[in-house]
Design an enzyme around this catalytic site. Sequence first.
Site: not given
Lengths: 522, 522
Positions: B186, B244, B247, B267, B304, B395
């Site tokens: 996707k 995120s 998500g 991750e 990240c 974050e």
Amino acid sequence: MKQEKIFGNWINGQLVHSGSQHFSTFNPILDQPISGRFIEATTEEVNYAAESASSVFFEFSKLSGDRRAEFLERIAFEIEALGDDLIQTYCNETGLPEGRARGERGRTLGQLKIFADEARSGSWQKPSIDLPAPDRLPLPKADIRKVMLPLGPVAVFGASNFPLAYSTAGGDTASALAVGCPVIVKSHPMHAGTSFMVASAIVKAAHCTNMPNGVFAHLNSMDHRVGQQLAKHPLIKAIGFTGSEKGGRALFDLASQRKEPIPVFAEMGSVNPVVVFPEKLELQKDQLVQELSDSIMLGTGQFCTSPGLIFGIDGVLWKSFCFHLGNSLAQRATQSMIHPNLKQAYNHLKDERMQYAELTSLCSISEVNGANQVGQTLLQMNGEDFINNPDFQQEVFGPFAIMVSCKDWEELERAISCLKGNLTGTIMATEESISSRPSLVEKLQNKVGRMIFNQVPTGVEVCASMQHGGPYPASTDSRFTAVGHDALLRWVRPVSFQNFPEMMLPTALQTKNSLCLDQRIN
Amino acid sequence: MKQEKIFGNWINGQLVHSGSQHFSTFNPILDQPISGRFIEATTEEVNYAAESASSVFFEFSKLSGDRRAEFLERIAFEIEALGDDLIQTYCNETGLPEGRARGERGRTLGQLKIFADEARSGSWQKPSIDLPAPDRLPLPKADIRKVMLPLGPVAVFGASNFPLAYSTAGGDTASALAVGCPVIVKSHPMHAGTSFMVASAIVKAAHCTNMPNGVFAHLNSMDHRVGQQLAKHPLIKAIGFTGSEKGGRALFDLASQRKEPIPVFAEMGSVNPVVVFPEKLELQKDQLVQELSDSIMLGTGQFCTSPGLIFGIDGVLWKSFCFHLGNSLAQRATQSMIHPNLKQAYNHLKDERMQYAELTSLCSISEVNGANQVGQTLLQMNGEDFINNPDFQQEVFGPFAIMVSCKDWEELERAISCLKGNLTGTIMATEESISSRPSLVEKLQNKVGRMIFNQVPTGVEVCASMQHGGPYPASTDSRFTAVGHDALLRWVRPVSFQNFPEMMLPTALQTKNSLCLDQRIN
């Protein structure tokens, strides 16, 4: 009148029992409760156990592999020292024969020794080293090393069907202790006495080998509260479970819904499909009848690898095989289930299954010779009906199997494609006939954790190449095994160290390699 | 007027676009939409992709490692052949500089080659053999062998911050294809054009190397529907995601609630704590200011592994370090975020954070020179406040960091103990000073996937010893890595073969060992 004995909870090296709820175990052969009160762990006691485990995690995980090996070997010694008292309690609480109790104790001691060897060797740490390349362009490469480290405190749930090998000091506990994870056992209420004895041996071993007290705890519980609290406790970092699909899934759901989800290794329902080739029946029908009938009856069918679905191609030979397998089962003496609850569950599911018009009976024993015995059952159905209804894949825990008669190979392969996940998949064939059906092998291996050729699925060898765990619902995580050396991989995670000074690296990663491990370099 | 270009979905080797919804990408530097319509995949198209992938799974997984290696190498070749068009599209859709685009392309090609080598060598299959012992007492030991086999079709979600290395043909896709799992990507809607180009290269490579068509699919989607459908689809067996926490957690929840739960390798959020020792500041304060300021600004903080929390012991030296780091950041030119949505999210979170009375500002840039640029921000707080409020660990995706001033080592270690899971943990110290704080190292390593000494956390080496993944919420499964050779272990599970005829065993397990693998024997 003699005072009833009180069994408390082992926490932080002490027996505590501040709760007011209690329960007893049950002798299924005598059909009566066993004297003794097991005091349910309270909410505070569960917290105390988790905090004690967490507080000693670093200390325990930092011990040398030799020290942890001594602990595991001492556990084996202390369990053996329980002698016939343990065997007697086991038999009283399960109704299983003495030979089985002794065999399972032997396997449990063997597992403890295997994991002691693993702790000593340290090979599970899988050290990997990428040496630096300071002159590399466009950017220099740093020194990067990776090693396995333990996850933290683990909760282990006792299994109804294996009071020793899968419970208190069983594979889950032994493998977790081997890598440095403190363990909290929630004992199985059906054999809480056996579990208490083994737990006492572990506590004694911890004391004798100078382990920190919090390294092990043992909690009594008959309802779901203690288990739920453990699964949700922020200090618990992984769960080991062997039991029903319903129980395992409930734990998995709780653990997945946590703020910080944790891995659950639940080994659950499995119907262990067996495919019988006509060519095999031609050669060894009688031997197969004997072997499968033995396998279905083993431990009154209370094995996770008990064969519950047997597939074949319809025809004269298959019909005769079905008939003889039914007869062979019918001629055997009925056996006791471990507990009245399991008897009731078996009879309920069996009766429910027999309501289906699609199923006809090949063997259905209704008269039994003991209070908690059950009648072995062999039913029969056709492949198309099997394909159309996933209900027939539901495990009936006990001596129960269904013969699935397929009209041709195309239908049989479709039936295999419809299977849910299973622990094992067995093919009874000649070498020539199996080699003519590669697509069947492919489809079956996609559904199971262990493929077996011409042997029965019951009996799980404890060895490095064993995979005991399969696609859901056989287990919640098919990537790990509950039996064999690799069972300890469930309790560890990799951590990299970049540009670290030699003296601050975990021993397994140091260049001097004092543990003499097989370091993967570059 | 020129007709707007239509971008469909790649399914089963064909472009399809039966849907009516569509979206465009956006150039954050020019602050305007990019011409071109990406047609959202329909429910039927998602099903078609899953069915195509599933239908070729056996065929693809049975191919030799050489064949799959050729496929991966050809993908690298076809991506390279896209030439500067790809770089241009990448830069248009992200606002990132050309050098970054070229660097990331190089890494992506390198990853494809690493996984091609892995596919060719086959060492990931980890063959293990227990030889039989027919004379063993009390029971003979069977021949048991174990090998890793692929899980099935995998869904990969494109990452906003790495259009190449973590997206369409990135580490997830390359590692899954290497072991024989068909992949459905996707694409990330922020760089759907870059993704479409790479997808076209993969489809071309599949065609050129005679792969089955279903081996790869590429779906456009801006809303959550397609992703949710993939996560819930019974034919999808695992998920790879970088993005995120919100998500990743949503996908994890969907996948865990399935009738058959599947693994999700997400991750997610990480604030990458850095601990700075006074002894290090004494020696190299200016160098540290430079390195950390570079690291915070790298890719506009959209890494990240961007350092978001910097811990130190309060005092003159620390105060001076904080002041100079703030100054250094303040002197830098502001940079653009990848997309207006990310700019808005950054500004929103940053403003929210600045409302806290506990935080004071060391650098807060409000004037920017471009529509989608953001101001780098450095805040300061004390250790006790940090310990008391987990909000400060959330974050803030972008060039944002907090200096945590601890009054002593006891407070600093308590702050480290309160950390949630992170990808990395960095220690800036002298060898002598770090060796005097083993308990700090212990606590930090318990919270992260990668420990770093005297280097910045940004920059993830693609090598065998890399662990990119840490305790939750850094990733949903800390036992696996998203970067490096071992990333392919996410897509496989062990299967045992008991008593199997040599010719029916997977090649890796055969005694003749024609693949010359390192078989673990007994």
